[in-house]
Design a protein around this motif. Structure first.
Motif, PDB file in Angstrom:
ATOM      1  N   TYR A 125       0.834  -1.206   0.000  1.00 45.84           N
ATOM      2  CA  TYR A 125       0.000   0.000   0.000  1.00 45.84           C
ATOM      3  C   TYR A 125       0.867   1.254   0.000  1.00 45.84           C
ATOM      4  O   TYR A 125       0.597   2.223  -0.720  1.00 45.84           O
ATOM      5  N   ASN A 126       1.956   1.224   0.810  1.00 42.01           N
ATOM      6  CA  ASN A 126       2.838   2.383   0.903  1.00 42.01           C
ATOM      7  C   ASN A 126       4.121   2.231   0.093  1.00 42.01           C
ATOM      8  O   ASN A 126       4.948   3.153   0.066  1.00 42.01           O
ATOM      9  N   GLY A 127       4.299   1.074  -0.552  1.00 41.19           N
ATOM     10  CA  GLY A 127       5.479   0.870  -1.380  1.00 41.19           C
ATOM     11  C   GLY A 127       6.751   0.647  -0.594  1.00 41.19           C
ATOM     12  O   GLY A 127       7.845   0.934  -1.090  1.00 41.19           O
ATOM     13  N   ASN A 128       6.647   0.126   0.648  1.00 38.97           N
ATOM     14  CA  ASN A 128       7.833  -0.126   1.472  1.00 38.97           C
ATOM     15  C   ASN A 128       8.178  -1.614   1.444  1.00 38.97           C
ATOM     16  O   ASN A 128       7.325  -2.454   1.758  1.00 38.97           O
ATOM     17  N   PHE A 129       9.407  -1.923   1.072  1.00 34.36           N
ATOM     18  CA  PHE A 129       9.874  -3.305   1.039  1.00 34.36           C
ATOM     19  C   PHE A 129      11.199  -3.372   1.793  1.00 34.36           C
ATOM     20  O   PHE A 129      12.100  -2.568   1.525  1.00 34.36           O
ATOM     21  N   ALA A 130      11.312  -4.313   2.715  1.00 38.78           N
ATOM     22  CA  ALA A 130      12.515  -4.370   3.534  1.00 38.78           C
ATOM     23  C   ALA A 130      12.772  -5.794   4.004  1.00 38.78           C
ATOM     24  O   ALA A 130      11.844  -6.603   4.155  1.00 38.78           O
TER      25      ALA A 130
END
Length: 423
Positions: A81-86
């Protein structure tokens, strides 16, 4: 272990924590809710509630287990949804709750950029600290980095870790294996497979072999992604990898590297030849003795319409080369060995190359370790030598069809290979 629904079996992990066993797994629901679950056992009895407990509730964000070391969980966390990948880590306590200093959502090894993924390579423990290597695609440029986390959740190698390699041509540098000792050592290569490097990193994050590492100056063509690194107690290394000429039968190759980063031998030594179906390789070291273990698979055609499949488990012993003040390394006297044909009937030729004049012992064993035939027991000069085995034992009796081992020994060095007699 669990009665929870929708388990991702491929992402299950297991580790030892003192005298306990910790098992973790992924679950997902029809409402696209993801979670990491776990159960801890002592003497076979569960210590947590029946069916396990939730260690990390990811909600609508995907959380996929990658690895586990003791109480540390390593997982990919993807917030679409927020485009955060970690790639993140979570240290849990004996009750399965986040350890002191750790947020319930874990700690990212670096601060990820929006809409840029991360790719896991390797991880391990150095004392009680967690080390992880991965590739970060910042603005679509792959950079391979390493990070060390303390049990208190502190990033010991800076906010964004240490850089091993970066490439703006979309060529990814991957860490294939590592040793987590007094210093952290790792081998890596570009996905073209043409150049390999050895890095040594201090606990403080200093690159002891320079920023680019030591170049292992052999083009490993047709290399499989299963290279392995052994670090011995004397600080030296063995680097092992597979290569093939025809994309089916291949070799397991080996090189020594000194503790100061010198590649000691002039050319790779093939320690296993004519191998097919090499997989599940692992290594171990104890008191300057290394072991490589692996599975192999091969199908043999035996005068009929069907292949006969053979699955086997093998192990090779590799001694660390001796070190001294005067001479860091003494090259192995046996430079290469192989046999042909293989499989064979009724005889096969064993060929080996010696660097210098030395006593040589060549023997044939069955899979039970019983001596079958002594072929050579004398001093040989440097160069290429050949000896033929006709499939008979020391009493002149023909042996039955099956797998046999031939061992070539010179001084403290030895090499053992397999061969198949098919009548």
């Amino acid at each position: 272990v669990t009665n929870t629904p929708s388990i991702d079996i491929n992402r299950c992990q297991i580790s030892l924590v003192n005298d306990d066993v910790l098992v973790t797994w992924n679950t997902y629901s029809s409402s696209s809710s993801y979670a990491l679950w776990g159960q801890r056992y002592h003497d076979g009895s569960p210590l947590w509630e029946a069916g396990g407990k939730i260690l990390l509730d990811c909600g609508a964000n995907f959380g996929g287990l990658l690895n586990m070391h003791g109480n540390y969980l390593i997982y990919t966390y993807e917030d679409y949804y927020n485009g955060n990948f970690a790639i993140k880590a979570l240290l849990i306590d004996a009750s399965g709750n986040p350890a002191t200093g750790w947020p319930v959502t874990g700690i990212a090894f670096t601060q990820p950029s929006i809409w840029n993924p991360q790719m896991y390579s390797h991880s391990g423990l150095r004392d009680n600290n967690l080390v992880c290597f991965f590739t970060d695609f910042d603005d679509y440029i792959p950079s391979t980095v390493g990070q060390m986390l303390s049990p208190g959740g502190e990033k010991l190698w800076g906010e964004n870790g240490i850089l091993l390699e970066t490439n703006d041509d979309w060529v990814i540098y991957q860490v294939s294996d590592a040793a987590y000792g007094e210093n952290i050592s790792c081998i890596g290569n570009f996905d073209t497979g043409s150049q390999w490097f050895l890095h040594k990193i201090s606990p403080t994050g200093e690159m002891l072999f320079g920023q680019t590492g030591i170049t292992l100056d052999y083009a490993w063509s047709n290399t499989q992604p299963n290279s392995r690194l052994i670090q011995y107690a004397n600080g030296s290394y063995s680097v092992l990898w597979t290569s093939s000429e025809d994309n089916y039968f291949g070799n397991v190759n080996h090189r020594y590297v000194s503790a100061n980063g010198t590649v000691s031998d002039s050319a790779p030594l093939s320690i296993v030849s004519n191998i097919a179906g090499y997989y599940n390789s692992v290594t171990a070291e104890h008191n300057n003795i290394g072991v490589l273990a692996y599975n192999s698979y091969r199908g043999y055609y035996l005068r009929g319409p069907d292949d006969v499949p053979m699955n086997s488990l093998w192990a090779c012993r590799i001694n660390a080369l001796p070190v001294s003040i005067e001479d860091d390394y003494q090259a192995a006297p046996i430079l290469s060995c192989s046999n042909y044909p293989n499989p064979f009937n009724p005889e096969t030729t064993i060929q080996f190359t010696l660097k210098d004049t030395s006593p040589v012992l060549v023997e044939v064993y069955n899979l039970k370790g019983q001596l079958i035939k002594s072929l050579v027991n004398e001093t040989k000069t440097s160069g290429v030598h050949k000896v033929t085995w006709n499939g008979c034992d020391n009493n002149g009796r023909g042996v039955s069809s099956g797998m046999y081992l031939y061992k070539i020994k010179s001084g403290q060095y030895s090499s053992t290979r397999k061969m198949m007699l098919m009548k």
